[in-house]
Design a protein around this motif. Structure first.
Motif, mmCIF file in Angstrom:
data_model
loop_
_atom_site.group_PDB
_atom_site.id
_atom_site.type_symbol
_atom_site.label_atom_id
_atom_site.label_comp_id
_atom_site.label_asym_id
_atom_site.label_seq_id
_atom_site.Cartn_x
_atom_site.Cartn_y
_atom_site.Cartn_z
ATOM 1 N N PRO A 42 1.402 -0.538 -12.651
ATOM 2 C CA PRO A 42 2.588 -1.392 -12.603
ATOM 3 C C PRO A 42 2.367 -2.741 -11.913
ATOM 4 O O PRO A 42 3.201 -3.620 -12.010
ATOM 5 C CB PRO A 42 3.581 -0.547 -11.804
ATOM 6 C CG PRO A 42 2.713 0.228 -10.862
ATOM 7 C CD PRO A 42 1.448 0.526 -11.628
ATOM 8 N N LEU A 43 1.226 -2.921 -11.214
ATOM 9 C CA LEU A 43 1.029 -4.171 -10.476
ATOM 10 C C LEU A 43 0.870 -5.374 -11.387
ATOM 11 O O LEU A 43 1.366 -6.463 -11.071
ATOM 12 C CB LEU A 43 -0.168 -4.056 -9.530
ATOM 13 C CG LEU A 43 0.022 -3.088 -8.356
ATOM 14 C CD1 LEU A 43 -1.184 -3.115 -7.435
ATOM 15 C CD2 LEU A 43 1.283 -3.402 -7.587
ATOM 16 N N SER A 44 0.208 -5.219 -12.524
ATOM 17 C CA SER A 44 0.062 -6.351 -13.442
ATOM 18 C C SER A 44 1.405 -6.742 -14.051
ATOM 19 O O SER A 44 1.569 -7.873 -14.511
ATOM 20 C CB SER A 44 -0.963 -6.048 -14.529
ATOM 21 O OG SER A 44 -0.549 -4.942 -15.308
ATOM 22 N N ASP A 45 2.374 -5.824 -14.032
ATOM 23 C CA ASP A 45 3.730 -6.175 -14.468
ATOM 24 C C ASP A 45 4.416 -7.047 -13.421
ATOM 25 O O ASP A 45 5.224 -7.913 -13.762
ATOM 26 C CB ASP A 45 4.564 -4.907 -14.705
ATOM 27 C CG ASP A 45 4.019 -4.056 -15.843
ATOM 28 O OD1 ASP A 45 3.386 -4.615 -16.771
ATOM 29 O OD2 ASP A 45 4.228 -2.833 -15.806
ATOM 30 N N LEU A 46 4.093 -6.823 -12.163
ATOM 31 C CA LEU A 46 4.671 -7.628 -11.081
ATOM 32 C C LEU A 46 3.980 -8.977 -10.964
ATOM 33 O O LEU A 46 4.613 -9.976 -10.626
ATOM 34 C CB LEU A 46 4.556 -6.877 -9.749
ATOM 35 C CG LEU A 46 5.281 -5.534 -9.663
ATOM 36 C CD1 LEU A 46 4.978 -4.852 -8.331
ATOM 37 C CD2 LEU A 46 6.775 -5.722 -9.850
ATOM 38 N N ASN A 47 2.673 -9.002 -11.188
ATOM 39 C CA ASN A 47 1.918 -10.256 -11.147
ATOM 40 C C ASN A 47 0.913 -10.269 -12.292
ATOM 41 O O ASN A 47 -0.184 -9.725 -12.168
ATOM 42 C CB ASN A 47 1.194 -10.440 -9.818
ATOM 43 C CG ASN A 47 0.488 -11.784 -9.729
ATOM 44 O OD1 ASN A 47 0.487 -12.564 -10.694
ATOM 45 N ND2 ASN A 47 -0.116 -12.064 -8.604
ATOM 46 N N PRO A 48 1.271 -10.905 -13.412
ATOM 47 C CA PRO A 48 0.375 -10.944 -14.567
ATOM 48 C C PRO A 48 -0.971 -11.621 -14.291
ATOM 49 O O PRO A 48 -1.914 -11.450 -15.055
ATOM 50 C CB PRO A 48 1.170 -11.746 -15.604
ATOM 51 C CG PRO A 48 2.586 -11.689 -15.160
ATOM 52 C CD PRO A 48 2.554 -11.541 -13.670
ATOM 53 N N LEU A 49 -1.082 -12.376 -13.195
ATOM 54 C CA LEU A 49 -2.356 -12.997 -12.830
ATOM 55 C C LEU A 49 -3.337 -11.975 -12.263
ATOM 56 O O LEU A 49 -4.514 -12.283 -12.091
ATOM 57 C CB LEU A 49 -2.132 -14.119 -11.808
ATOM 58 C CG LEU A 49 -1.321 -15.318 -12.293
ATOM 59 C CD1 LEU A 49 -1.049 -16.276 -11.138
ATOM 60 C CD2 LEU A 49 -2.032 -16.028 -13.430
#
Length: 195
Positions: A42-49
Motif C-alpha cells: 500500500p505504500l506506493s499508493d500513498l507515495n507513487p514516487l
C-alpha cells in the motif's frame, strides 16, 4: 498519526527530530526498505514516487520530508517553528530548498556512496560539499540559527545530513561555526539523537 520510516535515512530523521523537539506524537512504522516495501502497495499508493518518509494523519497523506516538516509545524508545532508571516516563512523555505537540493546532491550523495554503496559520483559530491559547507559556515558566522533568529524547521531540515557528513568522508572540523550550530541543536530540549 503515522510516519512510514527508515531509521538510517536522514530525510526520515528530519521528521522524527522535529516531532521530538516539538513534542508531537508519531507512530513509527519501520518500512522493510531492503525488500522494496516502499515501492509496492500500500505504500506506493500513498507515495507513487516510492520514497520515504510518508506521513499519514487521518485522511491526510503528506510525502517528502520538507513538506512533512511544514505540515507538522503548521498543524501541530505552533508559531515557534513556523511563523505566520510571509517573510519568516520565506526565510525558512529557502533553507528547506537548500536541504532538498544543495545538501541532497553533496553531503547526502557522499554518504549514500560511502555508507550504502550507491553508484553516484562521490568526487563530485565531495567537491560540492566543500562549497555548500563554506556557504553554511559563513551564514552561521553571523547567525546562531538558520532563519528568523531562533530554531525552526529550517534547522531540522538542514541538520541531519550536515551532522551525518562524516559518514560520507566529509570533515566538519574546518567549519567551526557549523560545529557550534550542531552543538546548539543537540542541546535543545527534546533533541533526538541522530541514527
Amino acid at each position: 498519526m503515522k510516519l512510514y520510516d527508515l531509521e538510517a535515512s536522514g530525510n526520515c530523521y528530519k521528521v522524527r527530530l522535529f516531532a521530538s523537539l516539538a513534542s508531537i506524537d508519531l507512530e513509527i512504522d519501520s518500512v522493510d526498505f531492503v525488500s522494496g516495501a516502499h515501492k509496492q502497495p500500500p505504500l506506493s499508493d500513498l507515495n507513487p514516487l516510492g520514497q520515504l518518509p510518508i506521513l499519514e494523519d487521518g485522511s491526510h497523506v503528506v510525502r517528502d520530508s520538507q513538506a512533512i516538516l511544514v505540515y507538522l509545524a503548521g498543524a501541530y508545532g505552533g508559531l515557534a517553528w513556523w511563523p505566520d508571516h510571509p517573510q519568516g516563512q520565506a526565510e525558512i523555505v529557502q533553507w528547506l530548498s537548500f536541504a532538498a537540493n544543495e545538501i541532497e546532491h553533496s553531503l547526502c550523495a557522499a554518504r549514500l556512496v560511502q555508507k550504502f554503496g550507491y553508484l553516484l559520483d562521490k568526487s563530485a559530491a565531495l567537491a560540492k560539499s566543500t562549497v555548500i559547507l563554506s556557504l553554511l559556515d559563513k551564514h552561521l558566522e553571523r547567525n546562531d540559527w538558520l532563519a528568523i533568529g531562533r530554531p525552526t524547521i529550517a534547522d531540522c531540515a538542514v541538520y541531519p545530513y550536515v551532522a551525518l557528513a562524516p559518514e560520507g568522508d566529509v570533515d566538519l572540523k574546518p567549519y567551526s561555526h557549523i560545529e557550534g550550530w550542531i552543538k546548539r541543536i543537540e542541546e535543545l530540549p527534546g533533541y533526538l539523537a541522530k541514527p
